[in-house]
Design a protein around this motif. Sequence first.
Motif, PDB file in Angstrom:
ATOM      1  N   MET A  85       0.849  -1.196   0.000  1.00 15.93           N
ATOM      2  CA  MET A  85       0.000   0.000   0.000  1.00 15.93           C
ATOM      3  C   MET A  85       0.881   1.241   0.000  1.00 15.93           C
ATOM      4  O   MET A  85       1.892   1.298   0.676  1.00 15.93           O
ATOM      5  CB  MET A  85      -0.909  -0.015   1.229  1.00 15.93           C
ATOM      6  CG  MET A  85      -1.989   1.046   1.221  1.00 15.93           C
ATOM      7  SD  MET A  85      -3.213   0.844  -0.092  1.00 15.93           S
ATOM      8  CE  MET A  85      -4.187  -0.497   0.560  1.00 15.93           C
ATOM      9  N   SER A  86       0.492   2.246  -0.760  1.00 17.66           N
ATOM     10  CA  SER A  86       1.292   3.454  -0.887  1.00 17.66           C
ATOM     11  C   SER A  86       1.267   4.267   0.400  1.00 17.66           C
ATOM     12  O   SER A  86       0.412   4.083   1.264  1.00 17.66           O
ATOM     13  CB  SER A  86       0.760   4.319  -2.032  1.00 17.66           C
ATOM     14  OG  SER A  86      -0.508   4.849  -1.707  1.00 17.66           O
ATOM     15  N   ALA A  87       2.230   5.199   0.493  1.00 16.34           N
ATOM     16  CA  ALA A  87       2.302   6.071   1.664  1.00 16.34           C
ATOM     17  C   ALA A  87       1.036   6.907   1.790  1.00 16.34           C
ATOM     18  O   ALA A  87       0.591   7.211   2.905  1.00 16.34           O
ATOM     19  CB  ALA A  87       3.527   6.969   1.559  1.00 16.34           C
ATOM     20  N   LEU A  88       0.433   7.260   0.642  1.00 19.64           N
ATOM     21  CA  LEU A  88      -0.809   8.047   0.679  1.00 19.64           C
ATOM     22  C   LEU A  88      -1.889   7.319   1.467  1.00 19.64           C
ATOM     23  O   LEU A  88      -2.547   7.899   2.325  1.00 19.64           O
ATOM     24  CB  LEU A  88      -1.280   8.333  -0.743  1.00 19.64           C
ATOM     25  CG  LEU A  88      -2.544   9.197  -0.918  1.00 19.64           C
ATOM     26  CD1 LEU A  88      -2.484   9.935  -2.239  1.00 19.64           C
ATOM     27  CD2 LEU A  88      -3.832   8.383  -0.849  1.00 19.64           C
ATOM     28  N   PHE A  89      -2.068   6.030   1.176  1.00 19.55           N
ATOM     29  CA  PHE A  89      -3.110   5.274   1.860  1.00 19.55           C
ATOM     30  C   PHE A  89      -2.726   4.961   3.300  1.00 19.55           C
ATOM     31  O   PHE A  89      -3.582   4.926   4.180  1.00 19.55           O
ATOM     32  CB  PHE A  89      -3.434   4.001   1.087  1.00 19.55           C
ATOM     33  CG  PHE A  89      -4.319   4.242  -0.097  1.00 19.55           C
ATOM     34  CD1 PHE A  89      -5.681   4.414   0.057  1.00 19.55           C
ATOM     35  CD2 PHE A  89      -3.787   4.320  -1.369  1.00 19.55           C
ATOM     36  CE1 PHE A  89      -6.507   4.654  -1.033  1.00 19.55           C
ATOM     37  CE2 PHE A  89      -4.605   4.555  -2.470  1.00 19.55           C
ATOM     38  CZ  PHE A  89      -5.967   4.725  -2.295  1.00 19.55           C
ATOM     39  N   THR A  90      -1.444   4.729   3.548  1.00 15.65           N
ATOM     40  CA  THR A  90      -0.998   4.482   4.925  1.00 15.65           C
ATOM     41  C   THR A  90      -1.301   5.681   5.805  1.00 15.65           C
ATOM     42  O   THR A  90      -1.844   5.546   6.910  1.00 15.65           O
ATOM     43  CB  THR A  90       0.513   4.173   4.947  1.00 15.65           C
ATOM     44  OG1 THR A  90       0.766   3.018   4.149  1.00 15.65           O
ATOM     45  CG2 THR A  90       0.979   3.910   6.372  1.00 15.65           C
ATOM     46  N   LEU A 103      -3.471   8.132   5.141  1.00 13.49           N
ATOM     47  CA  LEU A 103      -4.911   8.365   5.167  1.00 13.49           C
ATOM     48  C   LEU A 103      -5.594   7.407   6.139  1.00 13.49           C
ATOM     49  O   LEU A 103      -6.450   7.817   6.930  1.00 13.49           O
ATOM     50  CB  LEU A 103      -5.495   8.202   3.769  1.00 13.49           C
ATOM     51  CG  LEU A 103      -7.017   8.357   3.635  1.00 13.49           C
ATOM     52  CD1 LEU A 103      -7.481   9.714   4.148  1.00 13.49           C
ATOM     53  CD2 LEU A 103      -7.448   8.142   2.188  1.00 13.49           C
ATOM     54  N   ASP A 104      -5.233   6.144   6.085  1.00 10.79           N
ATOM     55  CA  ASP A 104      -5.833   5.163   6.990  1.00 10.79           C
ATOM     56  C   ASP A 104      -5.567   5.543   8.449  1.00 10.79           C
ATOM     57  O   ASP A 104      -6.452   5.419   9.300  1.00 10.79           O
ATOM     58  CB  ASP A 104      -5.277   3.768   6.716  1.00 10.79           C
ATOM     59  CG  ASP A 104      -5.772   3.186   5.401  1.00 10.79           C
ATOM     60  OD1 ASP A 104      -6.618   3.831   4.747  1.00 10.79           O
ATOM     61  OD2 ASP A 104      -5.317   2.091   5.031  1.00 10.79           O
ATOM     62  N   ARG A 105      -4.372   6.016   8.710  1.00 11.00           N
ATOM     63  CA  ARG A 105      -4.024   6.416  10.075  1.00 11.00           C
ATOM     64  C   ARG A 105      -4.908   7.585  10.532  1.00 11.00           C
ATOM     65  O   ARG A 105      -5.386   7.603  11.668  1.00 11.00           O
ATOM     66  CB  ARG A 105      -2.546   6.800  10.135  1.00 11.00           C
ATOM     67  CG  ARG A 105      -2.021   7.049  11.556  1.00 11.00           C
ATOM     68  CD  ARG A 105      -0.556   7.445  11.562  1.00 11.00           C
ATOM     69  NE  ARG A 105       0.277   6.409  10.967  1.00 11.00           N
ATOM     70  CZ  ARG A 105       1.013   6.558   9.874  1.00 11.00           C
ATOM     71  NH1 ARG A 105       1.017   7.716   9.229  1.00 11.00           N
ATOM     72  NH2 ARG A 105       1.754   5.565   9.432  1.00 11.00           N
ATOM     73  N   GLU A 106      -5.137   8.531   9.636  1.00 14.95           N
ATOM     74  CA  GLU A 106      -5.986   9.677   9.980  1.00 14.95           C
ATOM     75  C   GLU A 106      -7.436   9.254  10.185  1.00 14.95           C
ATOM     76  O   GLU A 106      -8.114   9.749  11.089  1.00 14.95           O
ATOM     77  CB  GLU A 106      -5.895  10.735   8.882  1.00 14.95           C
ATOM     78  CG  GLU A 106      -4.575  11.481   8.852  1.00 14.95           C
ATOM     79  CD  GLU A 106      -4.586  12.574   7.801  1.00 14.95           C
ATOM     80  OE1 GLU A 106      -5.623  13.267   7.673  1.00 14.95           O
ATOM     81  OE2 GLU A 106      -3.569  12.738   7.109  1.00 14.95           O
ATOM     82  N   ILE A 107      -7.920   8.355   9.333  1.00 16.45           N
ATOM     83  CA  ILE A 107      -9.296   7.881   9.473  1.00 16.45           C
ATOM     84  C   ILE A 107      -9.484   7.190  10.810  1.00 16.45           C
ATOM     85  O   ILE A 107     -10.443   7.478  11.550  1.00 16.45           O
ATOM     86  CB  ILE A 107      -9.648   6.925   8.309  1.00 16.45           C
ATOM     87  CG1 ILE A 107      -9.768   7.700   6.987  1.00 16.45           C
ATOM     88  CG2 ILE A 107     -10.956   6.181   8.598  1.00 16.45           C
ATOM     89  CD1 ILE A 107      -9.902   6.826   5.763  1.00 16.45           C
TER      90      ILE A 107
END
Length: 232
Positions: free
Chosen positions: A1-6, A8-12
């Motif tokens: 998974m890209s850094a973008l999704f990593t 984003l998932d953490r923020e969610i």
Amino acid sequence: MSALFTDLDREIIACTGCPRLVEYRERIAREKRRAYLDCEYWGKPVPGFGDPNARVLVLGLAPGAHGSNRTGRPFTGDASGKFMYPILYEAGFCNQPNATNRDDGLQLNNLYITAAVRCAPPDNKPLPQELANCAPFLDREMDGLRKIRVVVALGRIGFEAYLNFLKGRGMLKSKIAYVFRHGAKYEMPDGKILLASYHPSNQNTQTGKLTRQMFAAIFKDAARLSESVIRS
């Protein structure tokens, strides 16, 4: 998974923007359902899940109180998932027909699953402000999912969430031409195809409003369309 999704998932997962939903998701995680008393509930917002190179996006409503809110993954551990994942498996979108927990080995192929709201709402009914609070997460997911060609909206709320995304991006002036009904298919201003389906909720599947044949036809169409758009 890209850094973008990593990121984003953490923020969610860390989000506490909707007090009503925070209280509900955490209370459910403490009180639990009798069948899951021995389970440690997730009790937090649930991030999206799937193939970052997917051409098909599934956009649902929100986590189920004792499904995703318990397991931490979309459509996992509840009746909706038991109905949906065998059909996704048959359509070639995942490697197994069952989804029980985050460590069950399930992998999605050419498919990404997300939701209009990331926390379990009381009575499965998020408030308009809660939907608005979650909308930026979908915006950022769409920025990262650059190969999406087909959006499958499960239920009216998921359908409206995608229309609102397009309005927010200035790609749609009015939603009036886009009417939600099962099996509806629209070519959207962003070049994607929007397919509408009834949500695979227990209420819809047990009453026959949504049959297995109806749901399978949606994903057969999604698979076909995602390939034909790529080749055209």
